[in-house]
Scaffold this motif. Structure first.
Motif, PDB file in Angstrom:
ATOM      1  N   ASP A   1       4.748  -3.125 -24.913  1.00  0.00           N
ATOM      2  CA  ASP A   1       4.133  -3.980 -25.930  1.00  0.00           C
ATOM      3  C   ASP A   1       2.613  -3.926 -25.896  1.00  0.00           C
ATOM      4  O   ASP A   1       1.949  -4.426 -26.807  1.00  0.00           O
TER       5      ASP A   1
ATOM      6  N   ASP B   1       4.003  -1.380 -19.762  1.00  0.00           N
ATOM      7  CA  ASP B   1       4.188  -2.480 -20.707  1.00  0.00           C
ATOM      8  C   ASP B   1       4.171  -1.895 -22.120  1.00  0.00           C
ATOM      9  O   ASP B   1       3.105  -1.650 -22.688  1.00  0.00           O
TER      10      ASP B   1
ATOM     11  N   ARG C   1       3.517  -1.845 -35.902  1.00  0.00           N
ATOM     12  CA  ARG C   1       4.868  -1.903 -35.376  1.00  0.00           C
ATOM     13  C   ARG C   1       5.843  -1.385 -36.440  1.00  0.00           C
ATOM     14  O   ARG C   1       6.973  -1.801 -36.539  1.00  0.00           O
TER      15      ARG C   1
ATOM     16  N   TYR D   1      10.588   4.588 -29.254  1.00  0.00           N
ATOM     17  CA  TYR D   1       9.187   4.208 -29.115  1.00  0.00           C
ATOM     18  C   TYR D   1       8.288   5.398 -29.422  1.00  0.00           C
ATOM     19  O   TYR D   1       8.600   6.529 -29.038  1.00  0.00           O
TER      20      TYR D   1
END
Length: 256
Positions: A50, A48, A245, A94
């Motif tokens: 997130d 995951d 983020r 990422y």
């Protein structure tokens, strides 16, 4: 805050535990802030993205360049799982840091040639930042030249356009690189201090990194090394991405 994810593939329980502890110590993260998956023991499964600030892929006795027929079923499974993970990591740009085995894994994913041309025996080497490394957001606070521990059978010998080389050494041209803005890899080991390096040397004395009879001499030589600057890579990775983020791609411009 969002934790980080550490992925390891060391089969030896003591070395695996010491590795996780070293990453905690040098990132400043508590064990509960650095989730740990030993994918040599169980499949990686879904990640995951997130739920994490970033991912670290640790070093490994596995090698990218070994012919497939010589690899175990576990190693082949790990390679498939990491390739699928990197598909998504690169697509998302990422936050990711691959160490040693990680540089070969990400390099191969990007089409680099990974072979035995620039392998380095277990030792401390002098590493220099490239022009790109000197201004890179993750590495720019490191000295232009610093010592770090290495020990690898394979390395990148040909670099595709998608890879930006950030650091080099006289015996290994690619010691660190970046893909996109947030996907990093180092050939050297930023998680090792002198004591943990000595333990690693003893644990892998019979694995082909050096002649087993040389282990004590290697340990004596590295006791004089100062690798503290290399540890900054881990601290900077956490500082750069912890609970933020900022790495998300800029939104597309709106019409008008």
């Amino acid at each position: 805050m969002l934790p980080f994810l550490l992925i390891t593939t060391r089969g030896e329980d003591l070395e695996a535990a010491d590795e996780h502890a070293a990453y905690c110590r040098l990132t400043g993260l508590l064990p509960e802030e650095l989730h740990w998956r030993r994918i040599d023991r169980a499949p990686l499964g879904g990640v995951d993205f997130d739920a994490y600030s970033g991912i670290i892929l640790a070093g490994s006795p596995f090698t990218v360049s070994e012919p497939a027929e010589r690899k175990s079923a576990t190693e082949l499974r790990v390679e498939r799982e990491l390739a699928a993970l990197l598909d998504e990591v690169v697509r998302r740009d990422y936050p990711f840091l691959g160490v040693c085995y990680g540089i070969g894994t990400i390099g191969a994913h990007q089409g680099a040639r990974v072979d035995r041309t620039y392998g380095e025996t277990s030792q401390a080497v002098s590493i220099s930042l490239t022009e790109a490394g000197a201004v890179d957001p993750l590495l720019h606070e490191l000295p232009a030249r610093f010592e770090a521990f290495v020990g690898h059978k394979e390395a990148i010998s040909e670099v595709p356009d998608s890879i930006t080389v950030l650091a080099s050494s006289p015996s290994c041209p690619v010691q660190a690189f970046r893909v996109g803005r947030n996907v990093y890899a180092t050939q050297f080991h930023p998680e090792l201090d002198t004591a943990s390096f000595a333990s690693r040397v003893r644990a892998y004395a019979g694995h082909g990194y050096f002649e087993p009879a040389e282990a004590d001499a290697i340990i004596q030589r590295v006791e004089r090394a100062d690798v503290r600057a290399s540890h900054m890579v881990l601290g900077r990775f956490v500082e750069e991405y912890l609970g933020t983020r900022r790495w998300v791609a800029d939104p597309a411009p709106q019409p008008g």
